[in-house]
Scaffold this motif. Structure first.
Motif, PDB file in Angstrom:
ATOM      1  N   PHE A  45       0.935  -1.174   0.011  1.00 25.07           N
ATOM      2  CA  PHE A  45       0.253   0.114   0.027  1.00 25.07           C
ATOM      3  C   PHE A  45       1.011   1.208  -0.019  1.00 25.07           C
ATOM      4  O   PHE A  45       0.659   2.108  -0.834  1.00 25.07           O
ATOM      5  N   ASP A  46       1.839   1.159   0.913  1.00 28.27           N
ATOM      6  CA  ASP A  46       2.585   2.363   0.923  1.00 28.27           C
ATOM      7  C   ASP A  46       3.551   2.601  -0.396  1.00 28.27           C
ATOM      8  O   ASP A  46       3.912   3.740  -0.765  1.00 28.27           O
ATOM      9  N   LEU A  68       5.594   1.487  -6.526  1.00 23.04           N
ATOM     10  CA  LEU A  68       4.524   0.931  -7.443  1.00 23.04           C
ATOM     11  C   LEU A  68       3.212   2.007  -7.953  1.00 23.04           C
ATOM     12  O   LEU A  68       3.406   3.062  -7.478  1.00 23.04           O
ATOM     13  N   ASP A  69       2.540   1.732  -8.488  1.00 22.32           N
ATOM     14  CA  ASP A  69       1.207   2.099  -8.911  1.00 22.32           C
ATOM     15  C   ASP A  69      -0.144   1.750  -8.235  1.00 22.32           C
ATOM     16  O   ASP A  69      -0.856   2.649  -7.785  1.00 22.32           O
ATOM     17  N   CYS A  70      -0.280   0.623  -8.050  1.00 22.35           N
ATOM     18  CA  CYS A  70      -1.379   0.050  -7.458  1.00 22.35           C
ATOM     19  C   CYS A  70      -1.075  -1.187  -6.326  1.00 22.35           C
ATOM     20  O   CYS A  70       0.099  -1.808  -6.745  1.00 22.35           O
ATOM     21  N   ASP A  71      -1.847  -1.436  -5.716  1.00 19.15           N
ATOM     22  CA  ASP A  71      -1.971  -2.342  -4.679  1.00 19.15           C
ATOM     23  C   ASP A  71      -2.907  -3.311  -4.707  1.00 19.15           C
ATOM     24  O   ASP A  71      -4.113  -2.905  -4.679  1.00 19.15           O
ATOM     25  N   ALA A  72      -2.695  -4.938  -4.970  1.00 18.07           N
ATOM     26  CA  ALA A  72      -3.653  -5.826  -5.265  1.00 18.07           C
ATOM     27  C   ALA A  72      -3.549  -6.660  -4.077  1.00 18.07           C
ATOM     28  O   ALA A  72      -3.555  -8.071  -4.313  1.00 18.07           O
ATOM     29  N   THR A  73      -3.468  -6.156  -2.682  1.00 24.25           N
ATOM     30  CA  THR A  73      -3.347  -6.999  -1.503  1.00 24.25           C
ATOM     31  C   THR A  73      -4.707  -6.750  -0.820  1.00 24.25           C
ATOM     32  O   THR A  73      -5.785  -7.550  -1.301  1.00 24.25           O
ATOM     33  N   GLY A  74      -4.858  -6.283   0.370  1.00 26.56           N
ATOM     34  CA  GLY A  74      -6.240  -5.897   0.887  1.00 26.56           C
ATOM     35  C   GLY A  74      -6.083  -5.157   2.075  1.00 26.56           C
ATOM     36  O   GLY A  74      -4.749  -4.816   2.686  1.00 26.56           O
ATOM     37  N   GLY A  75      -7.188  -4.182   2.154  1.00 23.37           N
ATOM     38  CA  GLY A  75      -6.900  -3.148   3.318  1.00 23.37           C
ATOM     39  C   GLY A  75      -6.614  -3.598   4.532  1.00 23.37           C
ATOM     40  O   GLY A  75      -6.239  -2.952   5.651  1.00 23.37           O
ATOM     41  N   GLY A  76      -6.900  -4.983   4.932  1.00 25.30           N
ATOM     42  CA  GLY A  76      -6.703  -5.699   6.292  1.00 25.30           C
ATOM     43  C   GLY A  76      -5.109  -5.364   6.829  1.00 25.30           C
ATOM     44  O   GLY A  76      -4.521  -5.296   7.763  1.00 25.30           O
ATOM     45  N   TYR A  77      -4.176  -5.171   5.752  1.00 27.68           N
ATOM     46  CA  TYR A  77      -2.756  -5.100   5.977  1.00 27.68           C
ATOM     47  C   TYR A  77      -2.467  -3.614   6.541  1.00 27.68           C
ATOM     48  O   TYR A  77      -1.446  -3.514   7.172  1.00 27.68           O
ATOM     49  N   GLN A  78      -3.245  -2.762   6.483  1.00 26.79           N
ATOM     50  CA  GLN A  78      -2.994  -1.523   6.962  1.00 26.79           C
ATOM     51  C   GLN A  78      -3.897  -1.124   8.249  1.00 26.79           C
ATOM     52  O   GLN A  78      -3.788   0.013   8.510  1.00 26.79           O
ATOM     53  N   THR A  79      -3.985  -2.154   8.940  1.00 27.25           N
ATOM     54  CA  THR A  79      -4.598  -1.652  10.403  1.00 27.25           C
ATOM     55  C   THR A  79      -3.759  -0.882  11.179  1.00 27.25           C
ATOM     56  O   THR A  79      -4.260  -0.195  12.103  1.00 27.25           O
ATOM     57  N   GLY A  80      -2.407  -1.188  11.019  1.00 29.65           N
ATOM     58  CA  GLY A  80      -1.416  -0.417  11.816  1.00 29.65           C
ATOM     59  C   GLY A  80      -1.494   1.282  11.765  1.00 29.65           C
ATOM     60  O   GLY A  80      -1.126   2.063  12.361  1.00 29.65           O
ATOM     61  N   MET A  84      -4.331   7.278  -1.506  1.00 32.20           N
ATOM     62  CA  MET A  84      -4.938   6.092  -2.573  1.00 32.20           C
ATOM     63  C   MET A  84      -6.288   6.065  -2.868  1.00 32.20           C
ATOM     64  O   MET A  84      -7.186   6.632  -2.521  1.00 32.20           O
ATOM     65  N   GLU A  85      -6.734   5.398  -4.014  1.00 34.03           N
ATOM     66  CA  GLU A  85      -8.029   5.258  -4.519  1.00 34.03           C
ATOM     67  C   GLU A  85      -8.468   3.867  -4.574  1.00 34.03           C
ATOM     68  O   GLU A  85      -7.805   3.014  -5.105  1.00 34.03           O
ATOM     69  N   LEU A  86      -9.485   3.852  -3.891  1.00 32.61           N
ATOM     70  CA  LEU A  86     -10.099   2.240  -4.034  1.00 32.61           C
ATOM     71  C   LEU A  86     -10.952   1.914  -5.240  1.00 32.61           C
ATOM     72  O   LEU A  86     -11.707   2.596  -5.611  1.00 32.61           O
ATOM     73  N   MET A  97     -13.608 -13.833   6.043  1.00 35.66           N
ATOM     74  CA  MET A  97     -13.896 -13.341   4.487  1.00 35.66           C
ATOM     75  C   MET A  97     -13.313 -12.168   4.186  1.00 35.66           C
ATOM     76  O   MET A  97     -13.924 -11.151   3.988  1.00 35.66           O
ATOM     77  N   PRO A  98     -12.011 -11.996   3.829  1.00 29.53           N
ATOM     78  CA  PRO A  98     -11.195 -10.853   3.365  1.00 29.53           C
ATOM     79  C   PRO A  98     -11.597 -10.403   2.071  1.00 29.53           C
ATOM     80  O   PRO A  98     -12.169 -11.112   1.338  1.00 29.53           O
ATOM     81  N   SER A  99     -11.622  -8.999   2.095  1.00 25.30           N
ATOM     82  CA  SER A  99     -11.947  -8.491   0.675  1.00 25.30           C
ATOM     83  C   SER A  99     -10.525  -7.855   0.281  1.00 25.30           C
ATOM     84  O   SER A  99      -9.945  -6.965   0.778  1.00 25.30           O
ATOM     85  N   ASP A 100     -10.145  -8.774  -0.787  1.00 21.75           N
ATOM     86  CA  ASP A 100      -8.923  -8.282  -1.400  1.00 21.75           C
ATOM     87  C   ASP A 100      -9.444  -6.910  -2.374  1.00 21.75           C
ATOM     88  O   ASP A 100     -10.475  -6.885  -2.658  1.00 21.75           O
ATOM     89  N   HIS A 101      -8.520  -6.209  -2.290  1.00 17.97           N
ATOM     90  CA  HIS A 101      -8.742  -4.600  -3.130  1.00 17.97           C
ATOM     91  C   HIS A 101      -7.942  -4.531  -4.335  1.00 17.97           C
ATOM     92  O   HIS A 101      -6.855  -5.154  -4.286  1.00 17.97           O
ATOM     93  N   LEU A 102      -8.225  -3.795  -5.119  1.00 20.90           N
ATOM     94  CA  LEU A 102      -7.392  -3.162  -6.052  1.00 20.90           C
ATOM     95  C   LEU A 102      -7.406  -1.462  -5.672  1.00 20.90           C
ATOM     96  O   LEU A 102      -8.699  -0.930  -5.731  1.00 20.90           O
ATOM     97  N   ALA A 103      -6.101  -1.160  -5.425  1.00 17.86           N
ATOM     98  CA  ALA A 103      -6.390   0.189  -4.883  1.00 17.86           C
ATOM     99  C   ALA A 103      -5.030   0.972  -5.683  1.00 17.86           C
ATOM    100  O   ALA A 103      -3.917   0.339  -5.508  1.00 17.86           O
ATOM    101  N   CYS A 104      -5.209   2.198  -6.131  1.00 20.30           N
ATOM    102  CA  CYS A 104      -4.221   2.793  -6.768  1.00 20.30           C
ATOM    103  C   CYS A 104      -3.843   4.132  -6.267  1.00 20.30           C
ATOM    104  O   CYS A 104      -4.713   4.872  -5.644  1.00 20.30           O
ATOM    105  N   ASN A 105      -2.441   4.498  -6.344  1.00 17.02           N
ATOM    106  CA  ASN A 105      -2.104   6.001  -6.158  1.00 17.02           C
ATOM    107  C   ASN A 105      -3.129   6.799  -6.861  1.00 17.02           C
ATOM    108  O   ASN A 105      -3.325   6.952  -7.974  1.00 17.02           O
TER     109      ASN A 105
END
Length: 342
Positions: free
Chosen positions: A79-80, A87-99, A142-144, A238-246
């Motif tokens: 994400f960062d 990078l330009d986009c993140d295809a992981t998930g929002g749960g990684y950013q709880t910190g 970022m943009e979801l 039931m995680p939500s994988d996302h595509l989020a971009c700069n």
């Protein structure tokens, strides 16, 4: 006059580099996208198809350079890396950013809430979730673009995992965030580690099991070569994988490129839910033939887990953004009849 941060300068530079024009005046967009999934997994294959479809629908105006298995930066850093222009986009998930903000938990994986991908996607697109989530993402540059929800996850374990009692002192890989609190309450010992470290940690006995992904994805990761116990159907996550971009990159894209991206992700979300219904069932049959013990948890144990999860939601909602998202989920879950009104 505002002072630009290094991140803002990098993002603006990235936007200029990512969006250009052909000699005939047509705009071109080049996107570097990282995912934590291996290309051999079902989710990795779906992402590869998504990227191919985006290029095809744009007649080659959008070009994607894909990086699998977190090959550029660690999963939690994706994400960062996108926000700062690595990078330009993140295809992981929002749960990684709880910190950053616990609100990301409630766009990444609410846990113990929705029962099907359709319900969870319905909140995002028709229950006010997208607007609330977009505000959160925009705060961090970022943009979801969209969600891909593959369904309930299953555990992989080297010891029986047939119910609540089996969680006592069970050391398992957990993603960061609220999951650690829920499972500590139930007697387990969650250990936060990167997605790419799971196989080695199981192989060396550092952990007894793992919350990695759905049953079919776990097969693709090779986890059941080591772990001979699983649960199915899944229930806990039931995680939500996302595509989020700069956001600067996204804002610089032509409107028809944005429309292609939004449409392609929605299409992949539907495909993912349908394909995993089939592939999880096939994986279950195959694993049982190979001697893997697969357990379905009792209604009593499921109810105990849901109670522990839902009691943890307000405990984890420690920021205004998180509180607002929890309230939105609870209102929608109540409307669906999943959460009973008090």
């Amino acid at each position: 006059m505002k002072t630009l941060t290094i991140a803002a300068i990098a993002a603006a530079s990235t936007a200029l580099c990512s969006v250009a024009a052909l000699a005939d005046g047509h705009a071109t967009t080049t996107l570097r996208i990282q995912t934590h999934y291996a290309p051999e997994t079902t989710s990795g294959k779906l992402l590869s198809e998504l990227f191919d479809n985006i290029e095809l629908m744009s007649n080659g105006e959008i070009q994607i350079e894909a990086f699998y298995s977190s090959s550029v930066v660690k999963s939690v850093e994706t994400f960062d890396a996108a926000a700062t222009g690595i990078l330009d986009c993140d295809a992981t998930g929002g749960g990684y950013q709880t910190g950053k903000n616990p609100a990301f938990q409630f766009v990444g994986d609410i846990m113990g809430g929705y029962e099907t991908p359709a319900q969870q996607l319905s909140w995002l697109y028709y229950g006010g979730g997208r607007e609330a989530a977009q505000e959160l993402y925009n705060t961090y540059g970022m943009e979801l673009i969209g969600w891909i929800v593959y369904g309930q996850e299953s555990f992989a374990s080297t010891r029986p995992i047939a119910g609540i009692e089996d969680l006592k002192d069970w050391k398992f890989r957990s993603p960061p965030g609220m999951e650690t609190k829920i499972f500590e309450k139930l007697g387990a010992s969650p250990i936060v580690m990167d997605f790419t470290e799971i196989f080695t940690a199981l192989e060396t006995g550092i952990i007894d099991g793992a919350d990695a992904s759905g049953l079919a994805n776990n097969v693709g990761l090779g986890l059941y070569d080591i772990a001979k116990f699983a649960n199915f159907p899944g229930f806990h996550s039931m995680p939500s994988d996302h595509l989020a971009c700069n956001k600067a990159v996204w804002d610089a894209m032509p409107e028809h490129h944005k429309a292609i991206m939004l449409t392609a992700v929605s299409d992949t979300a539907l495909k993912s839910a349908l394909i995993f219904e089939k592939e999880n069932a096939e994986a279950k049959a195959m694993l049982e033939e190979q001697g893997v013990t697969i357990s379905a948890w009792s209604e009593e144990d499921l109810a105990e887990f849901r109670a522990a999860a839902q009691a943890t939601w307000p405990e984890f909602a420690t920021t205004p953004e998180a509180e607002a998202l929890v309230a939105s989920h609870v209102a929608y879950l109540t409307q669906l009849g999943i959460v009973k009104p008090e």
